[in-house]
Design a protein around this motif. Structure first.
Motif, PDB file in Angstrom:
ATOM      1  N   ILE A 134       0.855  -1.183   0.000  1.00 58.96           N
ATOM      2  CA  ILE A 134       0.000   0.000   0.000  1.00 58.96           C
ATOM      3  C   ILE A 134       0.893   1.235   0.000  1.00 58.96           C
ATOM      4  CG2 ILE A 134      -1.735   1.294   1.273  1.00 58.96           C
ATOM      5  CD1 ILE A 134      -2.792  -1.301   2.343  1.00 58.96           C
ATOM      6  N   THR A 135       0.881   1.972  -1.095  1.00 60.83           N
ATOM      7  CA  THR A 135       1.719   3.160  -1.231  1.00 60.83           C
ATOM      8  C   THR A 135       0.984   4.356  -0.668  1.00 60.83           C
ATOM      9  OG1 THR A 135       2.709   2.243  -3.222  1.00 60.83           O
ATOM     10  CG2 THR A 135       2.989   4.601  -2.845  1.00 60.83           C
ATOM     11  N   LYS A 136       1.640   5.069   0.215  1.00 54.72           N
ATOM     12  CA  LYS A 136       0.986   6.196   0.877  1.00 54.72           C
ATOM     13  C   LYS A 136       1.588   7.492   0.333  1.00 54.72           C
ATOM     14  CE  LYS A 136       2.185   4.168   4.698  1.00 54.72           C
ATOM     15  NZ  LYS A 136       2.394   2.820   4.184  1.00 54.72           N
ATOM     16  N   ASP A 193      -2.663  11.181  -0.065  1.00 56.28           N
ATOM     17  CA  ASP A 193      -3.442  10.230   0.724  1.00 56.28           C
ATOM     18  C   ASP A 193      -3.354  10.547   2.208  1.00 56.28           C
ATOM     19  OD1 ASP A 193      -4.266   8.631  -1.439  1.00 56.28           O
ATOM     20  OD2 ASP A 193      -2.310   7.641  -1.486  1.00 56.28           O
ATOM     21  N   THR A 230      -9.955   4.814   1.033  1.00 55.79           N
ATOM     22  CA  THR A 230      -8.888   4.248   0.222  1.00 55.79           C
ATOM     23  C   THR A 230      -8.122   3.263   1.082  1.00 55.79           C
ATOM     24  OG1 THR A 230      -7.240   5.895   0.849  1.00 55.79           O
ATOM     25  CG2 THR A 230      -8.645   6.423  -1.050  1.00 55.79           C
ATOM     26  N   GLU A 266      -4.989   3.163   1.216  1.00 63.42           N
ATOM     27  CA  GLU A 266      -3.899   3.939   1.791  1.00 63.42           C
ATOM     28  C   GLU A 266      -4.335   4.588   3.104  1.00 63.42           C
ATOM     29  OE1 GLU A 266      -4.972   4.170  -1.318  1.00 63.42           O
ATOM     30  OE2 GLU A 266      -3.312   3.360  -2.481  1.00 63.42           O
ATOM     31  N   LYS A 316      -2.691   3.768   6.819  1.00 62.01           N
ATOM     32  CA  LYS A 316      -2.143   4.821   7.681  1.00 62.01           C
ATOM     33  C   LYS A 316      -2.902   4.884   9.008  1.00 62.01           C
ATOM     34  CE  LYS A 316       0.410   8.437   8.660  1.00 62.01           C
ATOM     35  NZ  LYS A 316       1.811   8.237   9.092  1.00 62.01           N
TER      36      LYS A 316
END
Length: 440
Positions: free
Chosen positions: A158-160, A164, A224, A226, A230
């Motif tokens: 999961i790219t933050k 985001d 999302t 992301e 988080k």
């Protein structure tokens, strides 16, 4: 050749898929012939011009398979029976609703460890999943499902992005400007429990707890992946809001298992009377004692138990207590408790319970149920009661409709699915006088 007896068993199998729990599933596992017939029906319907197989619409057959796939043993069995072969043509050439159901089913199947290698090695399927991730809008359910599959398969992290992360910022109100801000309490829930949990959220915030609760979503999952990631990573504690709907949701499972993998403190809350967590949720809960917000006990009694369990986790003594929503710094996003920023101030939104008879009739027609005579006198309030029955006592719900409304098995499945969908629908009356139906 399948005879009438097998077709009747298929009706029973589809009905069971809506009402069974883990303990009941042995009766489904004993019906491999009917499960194969169901998969073959998907193949037949997806290859037909009208997307119909022996009076069953493709989306109805897909819904049945998705229901079956929520069970752990069925996940493995369905892949062994080559379910992926029947799902791929739907993801490729079905209409948007059919594609989404097939993708959701694939996501459910991906949670089983035994299935992961087979899914990864299916080049055609993985191409379709990557295509859905990239070609659909990032905030669409289709893209979310595709990214969820890749995440479960450990193919895609999961790219933050910085954009985001703004979704998760809280107003920083501290007594010393440079002091490190504490973590928060994350509420992981499914939308059927939203009202009581918004009350829990307000109560905690009034006592200086920082709370993360996604209230601007469909299905009770983070807007999302992301944002979800988080939220979990920054949490001091995660409230695991258990219900049958929570257990059946792939989004909720992803949240819960990610929190478990990150070693977060997890506090189980029971949201449904009489529900006993089973399957993956039962394993995750383990021997932890839960706090009962199902309505069996007083709210005040249970909230005090929650405060005692939380202790100082997520509490910020320097947080200024305010009434109403907390606005993120440098952002128009409203955090919990929040109001969707897209809501129009000139509009009034009416839920299902306020629907007029004509709106109910229109809704029945949209689900091809206008021919069911005993449904024609339903009011919006009746639909709300039926939603509650469907959620809390599904067995009584089905028996009640069968006996009192004299619905056929076909119409019963239709109506059950429609009642579930109605929970997400709101009629929006604008100042110009026209009406829009939107997802709540």
């Amino acid at each position: 050749m399948h005879g009438a007896d097998t077709e009747m068993k298929l009706v029973i199998l589809l009905t069971l898929s809506y009402i069974m729990d883990e303990d009941d599933n042995n009766s489904v596992l004993a019906n491999c012939d009917e499960m194969l017939f169901l998969l073959e029906g998907i193949g037949g319907a997806s290859g037909s011009k009208l997307h119909i197989f022996q009076n069953w619409h493709l989306h109805e057959l897909l819904q049945g398979v998705m229901n079956l796939a929520k069970n752990e043993d069925n996940k493995k069995l369905l892949v062994e029976m080559d379910a992926l072969r029947y799902l791929k043509p739907v993801i490729k050439d079905g209409n948007d609703n059919e594609k989404l159901l097939a993708m959701k089913t694939t996501w459910q199947l991906a949670f089983a460890e035994e299935n992961k290698t087979k899914i990864k090695e299916d080049g055609e399927l993985m191409k379709l999943v990557h295509g859905a991730k990239n070609d659909w809008p990032a905030d669409s359910e289709m893209s979310t499902c595709a990214r969820g599959i890749l995440f479960v398969l450990n193919i895609d992290s999961i790219t933050k992005s910085s954009e985001d992360l703004t979704l998760l910022e809280f107003t920083q109100q501290t007594t010393s400007g440079d002091r490190q801000r504490p973590g928060h309490v994350m509420i992981s829930y499914q939308h059927f429990s939203r009202d009581i949990l918004k009350k829990v959220c307000r109560y905690l915030r009034q006592r200086q707890y920082r709370v993360w609760m996604d209230v601007d979503s469909i299905g009770g999952h983070s807007s999302t992946l992301e944002a979800m990631a988080k939220a979990v990573e920054d949490a001091d504690a995660v409230l695991l809001c258990m219900s049958e709907h929570y257990k059946d949701s792939a989004n909720c499972r992803l949240e819960a298992e990610y929190a478990f993998d990150k070693g977060k403190v997890m506090i189980p809350l029971l949201m449904q009377k009489g529900y006993k967590p089973d399957g993956w949720l039962g394993i995750l809960k383990g021997s932890k004692l839960y706090i009962d917000f199902s309505g069996k006990y007083s709210f005040e009694e249970q909230i005090q138990k929650l405060l005692a369990e939380l202790g100082g986790r997520g509490r910020d003594p320097g947080l200024e207590v305010v009434d109403g929503p907390v606005v993120c710094e440098n952002s128009s996003i409203l955090m919990a408790p929040s109001i969707p920023v897209k809501a129009k101030t000139s509009s009034s939104q009416r839920g299902v319970g306020q629907w007029s008879p004509s709106e109910v009739a229109q809704w029945l027609q949209s689900h091809r149920l206008q021919g069911c005579q005993h449904l024609q006198n339903l009011s919006g309030e009746n639909l709300v009661c039926l939603q509650k029955l469907r959620r809390e006592v599904p067995e009584f719900f089905f028996n009640f409709l069968k006996q009192d409304f004299e619905l056929s098995s076909f119409d019963l499945l239709h109506f059950s699915d429609a009642v579930d969908q109605a929970a997400h629908v709101t009629v929006c009356c604008t100042s110009q006088g026209h009406k829009d139906v939107i997802l709540s």
